[in-house]
Design an enzyme around this catalytic site. Structure first.
Site, PDB file in Angstrom:
ATOM      1  N   ARG A  16       0.842  -1.208   0.000  1.00 45.57           N
ATOM      2  CA  ARG A  16       0.000   0.000   0.000  1.00 45.57           C
ATOM      3  C   ARG A  16       0.877   1.259   0.000  1.00 45.57           C
ATOM      4  O   ARG A  16       1.027   1.921  -1.018  1.00 45.57           O
ATOM      5  CB  ARG A  16      -0.931  -0.015   1.236  1.00 45.57           C
ATOM      6  N   ASP A  17       1.497   1.550   1.108  1.00 49.54           N
ATOM      7  CA  ASP A  17       2.281   2.773   1.238  1.00 49.54           C
ATOM      8  C   ASP A  17       3.436   2.791   0.238  1.00 49.54           C
ATOM      9  O   ASP A  17       3.822   3.844  -0.274  1.00 49.54           O
ATOM     10  CB  ASP A  17       2.820   2.847   2.680  1.00 49.54           C
ATOM     11  N   HIS A 214       6.293   4.326  12.528  1.00 47.25           N
ATOM     12  CA  HIS A 214       6.274   4.315  11.060  1.00 47.25           C
ATOM     13  C   HIS A 214       7.431   5.229  10.608  1.00 47.25           C
ATOM     14  O   HIS A 214       7.283   6.444  10.538  1.00 47.25           O
ATOM     15  CB  HIS A 214       4.920   4.822  10.563  1.00 47.25           C
ATOM     16  N   HIS A 216      10.807   6.482   8.280  1.00 47.49           N
ATOM     17  CA  HIS A 216      11.318   6.617   6.908  1.00 47.49           C
ATOM     18  C   HIS A 216      12.836   6.763   6.969  1.00 47.49           C
ATOM     19  O   HIS A 216      13.374   7.341   7.899  1.00 47.49           O
ATOM     20  CB  HIS A 216      10.674   7.820   6.217  1.00 47.49           C
ATOM     21  N   CYS A 247       6.483   9.656  -0.200  1.00 41.66           N
ATOM     22  CA  CYS A 247       5.178  10.256   0.064  1.00 41.66           C
ATOM     23  C   CYS A 247       4.992  11.401  -0.908  1.00 41.66           C
ATOM     24  O   CYS A 247       5.780  12.331  -0.923  1.00 41.66           O
ATOM     25  CB  CYS A 247       5.064  10.750   1.512  1.00 41.66           C
ATOM     26  N   ASN A 256      10.106   3.985   2.924  1.00 42.73           N
ATOM     27  CA  ASN A 256       9.921   3.503   4.289  1.00 42.73           C
ATOM     28  C   ASN A 256      11.143   2.713   4.712  1.00 42.73           C
ATOM     29  O   ASN A 256      11.907   2.216   3.880  1.00 42.73           O
ATOM     30  CB  ASN A 256       8.705   2.576   4.339  1.00 42.73           C
TER      31      ASN A 256
HETATM   32 MG    MG Z   1       5.309   5.700   4.810  1.00 42.35          MG
END
Ligand code: MG
Length: 306
Positions: A16-17, A214, A216, A247, A256
C-alpha cells in the site's frame, strides 16, 4: 537488553504505502503475487490496499477485487493466520471496505494541520470528527483498527513539530478508543533523541503496546530510531519490502524503513517475534524490482542478490 523486553513485531506496508508511490502501475494479479510471496516469507500483518478514489491513486485500483482473491488464498496460510489491512481515508472508503473481508482498517490524521489539508484536503478537526464515528463503527463490524499519526517530529510545510503538539493529538485519539497509533516520522528527519523526546510524554498517557513506529529512511536514521524505540518499550514497526515508498505530499521523503534491513537487525539480536525467512523476503523484493523496472533501496536486499 533484558529478556523480559517484548520481541518486535512487523507491520508490512509495501503493497500500500510503497506501491502507491511508484510511477509504474501493477495490476491486481501482480499485487496478489507480491502479497502471497510476503506471506510465504512469514509476514502476517500486511496492508494490502486502499479505498481511495482510483483516479487519484491508480496504483491501488481494484483493492476490493484484490481482497477477494486474497480471501480465497487464506486456507493455504492457516498456520500464519494472515491479517489483511486496508487504508480507509474517509466515509465512502469505509463503506466500500466494509463490503470486503479486510481484517483491519487503518485511518489517517497528522499532528500538523497543514499536512492534513495538503494530504487529504481536510482539517485536523474534521478528521477527528470522522474518526469519532468510524473507529467505533469498525470495532462494531469486528475489524481491527489503527490510526496513522503523521508528521510527529517534522512537517514539510510547518517545520519542526513539538512533542506537546503530538501529545495533544494522541490524548484525543486515546479518548476516541484508538487501539493502535502508528507514529509517522513522515519526512525521516527524526534522530534517536527526537524519539526519546517524543515518546517520553506519550508513554505517560498510553502503554507502549498501543504505539507502532512508522519510520522513513530519508537520512539513514530509521534503524537507530528503531533501537531507541525498543529501548523505551515500543516494539511494533512499520516497514516496506525493499524499502519501497516515499510520500507524494512530503517532498523529498525517501522510502519507508526496509523490511529486509529491519528483519536482519532484529534477527541477529534475537529480537524478532515472528519467524521470518529473509531469503524468501528478498526473493519477493527482487521479483518486485523486475516488475517495477527499478532497484529498491534496501541495503540488506543488495547483499542477498542472486
Ligand atoms: Mg510511509
Amino acid at each position: 537488553m533484558t529478556a523480559r523486553r517484548p520481541k518486535a513485531e512487523i507491520f508490512e506496508v509495501g503493497p500500500r504505502d510503497g506501491l502507491q508511490n511508484q510511477s509504474r502501475i501493477l495490476g491486481v494479479e501482480a499485487r496478489e503475487h507480491f502479497i502471497l510471496s510476503l506471506l510465504d516469507a512469514g509476514l502476517r500483518d500486511i496492508e494490502v490496499g486502499s479505498f481511495v478514489r482510483e483516479d487519484r491513486i491508480p496504483q491501488l485500483a481494484g483493492t476490493q477485487a484484490l481482497l477477494a482473491r486474497l480471501d480465497k488464498a487464506r486456507s493455504r496460510y492457516k498456520k500464519l493466520s494472515p491479517r489483511f489491512w486496508s487504508f480507509v481515508p474517509n466515509r465512502k472508503g469505509f463503506s466500500d471496505a466494509l463490503e470486503t473481508s479486510s481484517d483491519g482498517f487503518s485511518f489517517f490524521i497528522a499532528a500538523s494541520d497543514t499536512f492534513c489539508l495538503r494530504n487529504v484536503n481536510r482539517s485536523q478537526e474534521d478528521l477527528f470528527q470522522e474518526l469519532a464515528q468510524l473507529l467505533p463503527a469498525a470495532r462494531k463490524a469486528k475489524r481491527l483498527t489503527r490510526v496513522y499519526l503523521s508528521t510527529v517530529t517534522y512537517c514539510p510545510y510547518e517545520g519542526p513539530i513539538r512533542p506537546a503538539q503530538v501529545l495533544r493529538v494522541v490524548k484525543k485519539l486515546v479518548d476516541l478508543g484508538a487501539k493502535e497509533i502508528a507514529l509517522g516520522d513522515t519526512t525521516g528527519h527524526a534522530t534517536p533523541r527526537d524519539m526519546e523526546r517524543l515518546l517520553t510524554p506519550l508513554l505517560k498517557v498510553a502503554p507502549a503496546s498501543r504505539f507502532a513506529m512508522h519510520l522513513h529512511d530519508t537520512r539513514g536514521l530509521s534503524l537507530a530510531n528503531v533501537c531507541q524505540s525498543l529501548e523505551m518499550g515500543v516494539s511494533k514497526f512499520d516497514s516496506s519490502a525493499g524499502g519501497l515508498g516515499g510520500c507524494p505530499y512530503a517532498p523529498g521523503a525517501a522510502g519507508n524503513l526496509a523490511t529486509e534491513d529491519l528483519v536482519y537487525m532484529l534477527q541477529q539480536q534475537d529480537l524478532l517475534k515472528a519467524d521470518i525467512d529473509l531469503a524468501a523476503l528478498a526473493r519477493a523484493s527482487h521479483w518486485l524490482e523486475a516488475q517495477l523496472g527499478s532497484l529498491l533501496p534496501s541495503k540488506v536486499l543488495k547483499t542477498l542478490k542472486g
